[in-house]
Design an enzyme around this catalytic site. Structure first.
Site, PDB file in Angstrom:
ATOM      1  N   ARG A  64      -6.080  -2.090   1.359  1.00 48.03           N
ATOM      2  CA  ARG A  64      -7.231  -1.208   1.160  1.00 48.03           C
ATOM      3  C   ARG A  64      -6.788  -0.113   0.208  1.00 48.03           C
ATOM      4  NH1 ARG A  64     -11.899   0.481   0.081  1.00 48.03           N
ATOM      5  NH2 ARG A  64     -13.131   1.672   1.585  1.00 48.03           N
ATOM      6  N   GLU A  66      -7.934   2.674  -1.069  1.00 49.87           N
ATOM      7  CA  GLU A  66      -8.063   4.088  -0.745  1.00 49.87           C
ATOM      8  C   GLU A  66      -6.986   4.543   0.234  1.00 49.87           C
ATOM      9  OE1 GLU A  66     -11.963   4.965   0.606  1.00 49.87           O
ATOM     10  OE2 GLU A  66     -12.972   4.173  -1.185  1.00 49.87           O
ATOM     11  N   ASP A  67      -6.468   3.611   1.044  1.00 51.85           N
ATOM     12  CA  ASP A  67      -5.475   3.971   2.060  1.00 51.85           C
ATOM     13  C   ASP A  67      -4.054   3.970   1.512  1.00 51.85           C
ATOM     14  OD1 ASP A  67      -7.565   4.070   3.804  1.00 51.85           O
ATOM     15  OD2 ASP A  67      -7.060   2.271   4.921  1.00 51.85           O
ATOM     16  N   ARG A  69      -2.937   2.470  -1.932  1.00 50.98           N
ATOM     17  CA  ARG A  69      -2.655   2.060  -3.302  1.00 50.98           C
ATOM     18  C   ARG A  69      -1.568   2.911  -3.953  1.00 50.98           C
ATOM     19  NH1 ARG A  69      -5.909  -0.665  -6.665  1.00 50.98           N
ATOM     20  NH2 ARG A  69      -7.784  -0.109  -5.502  1.00 50.98           N
ATOM     21  N   GLU A 131     -11.055 -11.458   1.091  1.00 50.98           N
ATOM     22  CA  GLU A 131      -9.711 -11.885   0.691  1.00 50.98           C
ATOM     23  C   GLU A 131      -8.971 -12.505   1.860  1.00 50.98           C
ATOM     24  OE1 GLU A 131      -8.508  -8.510  -2.675  1.00 50.98           O
ATOM     25  OE2 GLU A 131      -7.318  -8.771  -0.856  1.00 50.98           O
TER      26      GLU A 131
END
Length: 1405
Positions: A64, A66-67, A69, A131
């Site tokens: 994810r 936003e968490d 990267r 995914e």
């Protein structure tokens, strides 16, 4: 000539795919310089990293953004990338903000591992969840590995979708309330992913991310770069086996599964297991390959070391165990929670397995592979699946051998024939191919010849050592069984051999299964014993090692020269237990009994065609088996010690009376007196109380069977077949309580049978061609009867009503009972009957009304009868699978098919009165084959025929009144559609374009068909399209030719279609060009593979650059030698060349050198005098070449020796057609005959001629001939059958009849399968001539192995393929000859045959 060869070799730079009859056409073929051999290009991998899957990435990161990267994911990506692990993350490879796309899905599928970083916000992203669904799918289908990371989340939150994951799914279920299935898949994927072994940040590294990442990278590196096992330098033939074993392992299931790989020593079990291990080990948390378990376990503390290796391989530790029991506990404790792969190689002890693996020790999903020579061990282990490793085929063997002998895929020049001999000797055993190839590498031709000759007598030491391991593990009696089979019994019927071995007290009931389970012995489809050539040589070498120098001190003697040496010099000793004198030529041998004096322990003796002089008391008292075919004695002498005899086989003997004085033979179980034509009465059976099998076949002088036969209470099988003057049987025969098989076939004088009385165990009765039998026996007592054959009982008027009590009857054959008018009503009570054959019962007008009560019936054949309709109860035959009403020309309507839903094959061909097919045919959902050929009055078909979803073949050939074809809306399985000869057909339904599987479409002779539906161009798999003459050239045909289709043959009975190739055309390399100028009805052929067809310039020189062309038609173009430039030899892929009807005097040299040429047509080249061809040409058609004198090969011209020429030719053409070639030289005829008798392959020839030579052993006038198979047939030799036919065309038949008609040889084994005829695998087209011609065909033994055995009586009928026009040919004479060795036929006999032709004997060569 050197210039030609040089040009050819420069052009040999591409792959080709020939259509050789003995190879799988679906495989790619590689053609290598200077050779006509073909090998599979898909097996040419030579690296030891065999079958390593191709991955675009090592790792796919799912996270994810936003968490994580810019923090954890970025750090992990950098660490992976820093150690060289190819890692995919979507912010680099895809544009920012893109939704999940095909590119992203491909990235997942192209990655070896997916690392899924579960963070608190992971489930909020539907893209992440999509995914994950794809990742889980790849994990379960393609061996993809999923590794979860739980980053500040509890694994149970992910698994159960609670906490922050629960909140996310509340929103998802609100948003996707109309797509609940998608949400459900997300939940399933999260649960499955959380159950995979991975890393939890809090528990693994106590929250320290750098240590956490380091541990992840280390484990990923182990999975990406595992310690791969060395498979083989040249892993030929492994890829398909690996695929099969992976299927058996079923990696997608969660159970603990064990798969066993078994086979003979040296067959490649370990190599195959290594290849599988390398491919799948990455999918497991740990893996271990324990090699050479047998050898390792026998060492001091061997099992302990194996346990330590298992633990250390999987746990990556260095544990020391100390003792086996502690090791078992540690393995169970430490591996219990791990999904592991364990390979146990070369296991031979069941108990040892339990110290290493138990299914309950391992985590679900684990896999265990066991390799062994002993199949029974796998049964004990209760494996889920077994895989038997088979030998390599010839081309795979040649390739593997060549890599080790020459370093190339094929043999180099001058070594081709020697290599072929070596490969044939080895017989597909990989170990032997590698050892022998490596040994011969770099050696001269003379050294090769010497070594190959030596190997025929003494096996290679290294190969012998490996193979002998299996033998050494046997107990004493099983070793004796093995050696007896290796030396004497290969090819013998298994049950026959067991009788002998049991009489020797070797316990074959357990010994034979052990040999079969260890792959030392196999059983063929005819129940004959088989043994790999090298295994047989190993067994014989063991015997030779008993006494290397003194032959008479060996336990078994089989080589005729050794035996004659021992007997002539009286060198025998008490060590000799078995002796089989089998001479390569059929001639009588004279010996003295004194030569056997010292052989006191002789128990097995075969002396066919031997004359013994002297006292028979010199022969051993221990004889258990005596086989003496062509025994010259009129009776067995009194002094002959046969008290211990178990089996007496004196077929084809001069015996008039078996023994004169009363003597009890308490141990005799089998007595075979077949073809003892002087035997007038059977022996007194009170002297053989233990007899189980009695064979009196072909005793044509036998008039009486002794009444004492009724007292042989143990008799199981009685054969009186072809006792042609035997009129009756003793009543006491009804007392044979143990009798199971009664064969009275061909007892043509037999008028009546005694009551079956007490024959309560009778299972099979054959009364085949008992032509005087007027009534069948009473069957009341024979309640166990399963097979009843009454075929050819032409005087039989009725069947006894007691037949209805045969509750176990499985087969009833009443074919050719010409006077049978009705069947008994209670035949419908045969509740077990599966096959009912009533063909050619010419007076049979109807079937019983209660036919439908025979609910077990699966096959019903009522061909060529006068029945007009089937009973109404027919539709109740719910298990019927085959119905044939072929040739029932009185049948007006087809039956109803309301409940016959299992019907797979329906044949109504030749029902010339049939007007319509019942509409219920649409209910036959399982119908695969429907033949309505020759239904001349059939105007249309039911519309619901399009419902036949499984129909594969539909033939409407010759339905002359059919106006339109059926619809094809649902017949999606149709592969062959035959509408040829439908002369009233106006159109083909447009739905034909839906037939995506259609391979063949035949519209030939549809003279009123004006156009084709436009959708016909959609037939993407169409390989053969046969079109009528009347079709106009239009855009549809052009579209067919230009589309990317699988079309191989396009046949129009007119000039070739042409189309200019544009630069944008997808058809770059059409496989076949046709430039023929057809006259009359001559056909041209076009064969674009994977496409196509284009026009070609008529100038031959322009063809020379088309090196990829495979077929070329230049017939009828008035060509001569000068029209062909030397560069024509550059057509290195040319497989078929048609030069018929041209003006050659001699074939151009460049044509003779075409290296890949397989088929050459030169028909009606009336000026042609000589043909020179490349040695690779196998099919040569030169009919009508009236001046032709000879055929030479490319090699011949450089040798300049006619003798050498003949030898070369013998190994070349196998299919030769030279009809009306009346100018052939006698020397060439001699060559042809020698080729027929000496060639190792199937071959056939047609020449002018009217005589059958004297050396053909069985001859007759007409087309039907019978003979008995001699004892040598199949006994480890390469036996052949030569069929010789003299025929001429009948003037009454139209010439068109011959174009599609040909010879078929029907074989009827009157001994084993009296009710069936087997066609030979090759139908051979007629040559149209009113002059006498000979047709000769030779077949090697393996082609007939399934129908022919030693001692069988065989009937051969020469027939034509199309029976409706019986005036087509006249077979004037035919002959059969059986060949055991190449030199059976004397060359003087061959030369004497050539003198029968009225041609000058001067040899001009």
């Amino acid at each position: 000539m050197d210039q030609i060869i040089s040009v050819i070799r420069r052009c040999l730079k591409r792959k080709r795919e020939p259509e050789s009859e003995d190879q799988n056409q679906a495989r790619k073929i590689l053609h290598v310089e200077g050779s006509n051999k073909e090998v599979q290009s898909n097996s040419t991998t030579t690296s030891t990293s065999f079958s390593r899957p191709h991955w675009n990435y090592d790792v796919f990161l799912s996270f994810r953004g936003e968490d994580t990267r810019k923090n954890f994911t970025d750090h992990l990506y950098s660490a992976l990338d820093g150690v060289g692990i190819r890692t995919f993350r979507d912010d680099e490879e895809l544009g920012r903000g893109k939704t999940i796309s095909t590119e992203l899905l491909n990235a997942i599928r192209g990655s070896r591992i997916s690392i899924v970083i579960f963070s608190k916000g992971y489930a909020t992203s539907r893209w992440c969840l999509d995914e994950l669904v794809e990742i889980v799918h790849c994990k379960n289908t393609i061996g993809h590995t999923l590794l979860p990371i739980f980053y500040h989340v509890d694994p149970s939150d992910v698994r159960k979708q609670i906490g922050t994951f629960a909140e996310a799914f509340v929103r998802h279920e609100e948003r996707f309330h109309s797509d609940k299935e998608r949400v459900w898949k997300w939940r399933e994927a999260l649960t499955e992913a959380a159950n995979c072994s991975g890393w939890d940040l809090e528990s693994v590294a106590n929250g320290y991310e750098s240590r956490f990442i380091k541990e992840i990278v280390e484990e990923v590196m182990c999975k990406v770069n595992p310690a791969r096992l060395d498979v083989a330098k040249h892993p030929i033939g492994i890829e398909s086996c690996v695929h099969d074993i992976k299927g058996l392992l079923n990696l997608g299931t969660s159970d603990v599964r064990i798969v066993g790989i078994y086979g003979m020593g040296g067959i490649g079990k370990t190599t195959l297991a290594k290849a599988v291990y390398n491919e799948i080990c990455i999918a497991f948390e740990g893996s271990s390959f324990l090699s050479n378990l047998k050898e390792s376990s026998e060492k001091p503390n061997g099992l302990v070391h194996l346990q330590e290796q298992l633990l250390n391989d999987i746990l990556k530790t260095n544990l020391k165990i100390g003792d086996v029991d502690r090791g078992i506990s540690i393995i169970e404790e430490r591996l219990n929670g791990k999904k592991v792969l364990v390979v146990l190689d070369d296991v031979d002890d069941f108990e040892n397995l339990h110290t290493l693996v138990e299914k309950q020790w391992f985590h679900p999903g684990s896999r265990i592979i066991v390799t062994t020579r002993d199949e029974h061990l796998l049964t004990q282990l209760e494996v889920h699946k077994k895989y038997k490793v088979e030998e390599l085929n010839y081309w795979e063997s040649l390739q593997l051998f060549s890599y080790h002998a020459f370093g190339t895929a094929l043999p180099i020049d001058d070594y081709q024939e020697l290599s072929s001999s070596a490969v044939t000797y080895v017989g597909g055993l990989p170990l032997a191919l590698v050892v022998l190839g490596s040994f011969l590498k770099g050696r001269s031709i003379d050294e090769w010849k010497s070594e190959l000759e030596k190997l025929r007598r003494t096996p290679h030491g290294k190969i012998q050592k490996i193979l002998r391991i299996s033998y050494d593990s046997l107990d004493r009696s099983t070793k004796d069984i093995f050696l007896d089979i290796a030396c004497f019994f290969v090819g013998m019927d298994k049950e026959y051999a067991i009788k002998i071995l049991d009489g020797c007290n070797f316990f074959p009931g357990i010994g034979m299964p052990i040999l079969i389970q260890r792959s030392l012995v196999t059983i063929d489809c005819g129940n004959g014993l088989k043994m790999h050539n090298l295994v047989r040589h190993m067994g014989r070498e063991i015997v030779c090692e008993e006494s290397p120098k003194y032959l008479g001190k060996r336990s078994r003697l089989w080589f005729h020269k050794d035996i004659l040496n021992v007997l002539d010099n009286r060198m025998g000793s008490k060590r000799v237990e078995g002796l089989i004198l089998h001479l390569p030529v059929l001639e009588d041998v004279y010996l003295t009994t004194e030569a056997f004096t010292n052989m006191k322990n002789l128990r097995l003796l075969q002396i066919n065609s031997v004359h013994l002089r002297g006292s028979y008391e010199h022969l051993s008292k221990e004889l258990k088996w005596l086989c003496w075919h062509k025994c010259p004695l009129e009776f067995l002498p009194q002094g002959f010690h046969l008290e211990n005899l178990v089996l007496l086989d004196i077929q084809n003997s001069n015996v008039k009376q078996v023994w004169k004085k009363n003597k009890i033979f308490n141990k005799l179980k089998v007595l075979n007196l077949s073809n003892s034509i002087y035997l007038t009465k059977s022996p007194d059976f009170s002297q053989v109380p233990q007899l189980e099998i009695l064979i009196l076949e072909g005793c044509t002088s036998l008039v009486k069977v002794h009444k004492s036969i009724g007292y042989v209470k143990r008799l199981v099988s009685l054969s009186l077949k072809n006792c042609t003057i035997l009129k009756d049987l003793p009543r006491s025969i009804s007392n044979l309580e143990s009798l199971e098989t009664l064969d009275l076939s061909g007892c043509s004088a037999l008028e009546k049978l005694p009551s079956f009385g007490l024959l309560k165990n009778l299972k099979t009765v054959s009364l085949y061609e008992c032509s005087r039998l007027t009534e069948s026996p009473n069957f009341l007592a024979a309640t166990q009867l399963e097979h009843l054959v009454l075929e050819g009982c032409t005087s039989l008027v009725e069947i006894h009503e007691s037949i209805g009590y045969l509750k176990r009857l499985n087969l009833l054959d009443l074919q050719r009972c010409e006077n049978l008018r009705n069947l008994p009503i209670n035949i419908s009570k045969l509740e077990s009957l599966k096959t009912l054959l009533l063909s050619q019962c010419l007076n049979l007008e109807r079937l019983p009304e209660q036919l439908g009560s025979m609910t077990a019936l699966t096959v019903l054949k009522v061909e060529n009868t006068t029945i007009k309709q089937l009973p109404s109860s027919f539709s109740l035959l719910t298990n019927l699978e085959t119905l044939s009403l072929l040739g029932c020309d009185c049948l007006i309507e087809s039956p109803e098919f309301l409940q016959t839903s299992r019907l797979k094959e329906l044949i109504l061909a030749g029902c010339t009165s049939l007007v319509e097919v019942h509409k219920s045919i649409g209910l036959l959902k399982r119908l695969v084959f429907l033949d309505l050929s020759g239904c001349k009055k059939l105007m249309n078909l039911p519309s619901n025929i399009s419902n036949l979803e499984l129909l594969e073949t539909l033939s409407l050939y010759g339905c002359e009144c059919l106006i339109e074809s059926p619809e094809f809306l649902q017949t999606s399985s149709l592969e062959m559609l035959i509408l040829a000869g439908c002369t009233s057909l106006v159109e083909v339904h447009k739905s034909i374009g839906l037939l995506k599987r259609l391979v063949l479409l035949n519209l030939g002779g549809c003279k009123n068909l004006m156009n084709l539906p436009s959708k016909i161009s959609n037939l993407e798999r169409l390989e053969t399209l046969l079109l009528p003459d009347c079709l106009e050239e239009d855009n549809i045909i052009s579209e067919i030719l230009t589309k990317r289709m699988e079309l191989k043959i396009l046949d129009r009975n007119r000039a070739a279609i042409t189309q200019q190739q544009s630069s944008s055309s997808p058809l770059r390399n059409p496989a076949t060009y046709s430039l023929s100028r057809c006259e009359g009805a001559s056909s041209s052929w076009i064969s674009p593979k994977s496409s196509n067809y284009i026009s070609v310039s008529p100038f031959i020189s322009e063809l020379c650059s088309l090196t990829w062309i495979r077929e070329l038609d230049l017939s009828g173009r008035n060509l001569c030698e000068d029209d062909f430039p030397i560069e024509f030899g550059c057509l290195s892929s040319l497989h078929k060349l048609d030069l018929s009807r041209n003006n050659f005097r001699n074939l151009p040299n460049c044509i003779g050198g075409l290296p890949s040429l397989y088929r050459l047509h030169l028909n009606d080249c009336t000026n042609l005098q000589s043909i020179s061809i490349h040695i690779g040409v196998k099919v040569l058609k030169a009919n009508g070449c009236t001046l032709l004198e000879r055929v030479l090969t490319l090699a011949d011209e450089s040798l300049g020796s006619f003798l050498r020429n003949r030898i070369t030719y013998v190994n070349s053409v196998s299919d030769l057609r030279m009809g009306r070639c009346n100018n052939l030289s006698p020397a060439f005829r001699e060559t042809v005959l020698q080729m027929m008798c000496k060639a190792d392959v199937f071959c056939s020839i047609c020449l002018p001629g009217s005589e059958i030579p004297n050396w053909i052993s069985h001859q007759t006038i007409g087309s039907l001939i019978s003979f008995r198979v001699p004892s040598f047939w199949g006994a480890g030799k390469v036996s052949k059958l030569v069929v010789w036919v003299v025929y001429a065309a009948n003037e009454e038949a139209p010439k068109d009849f011959y174009r599609n008609n040909g010879f078929v040889l029907y074989f009827r084994n009157k001994t084993r399968h009296p009710g069936y005829s087997f066609p030979n695998p090759h139908g051979t087209k007629f040559f149209y001539s009113f002059e006498d011609h000979i047709f000769v065909e030779a077949m090697r033994f393996p082609r007939l192995d399934h129908i022919v055995k030693s001692g069988d009586e065989i009937e051969v009928k020469v027939s034509q393929q199309i029976e409706e026009n019986k005036c087509g040919i006249q077979v004037k004479k035919c002959g059969i000859h059986l060949v055991d060795e190449p030199n059976v036929i004397d060359e003087d006999d061959v030369r004497s045959y050539t003198s029968d032709f009225d041609i000058s004997t001067e040899d001009e060569v």
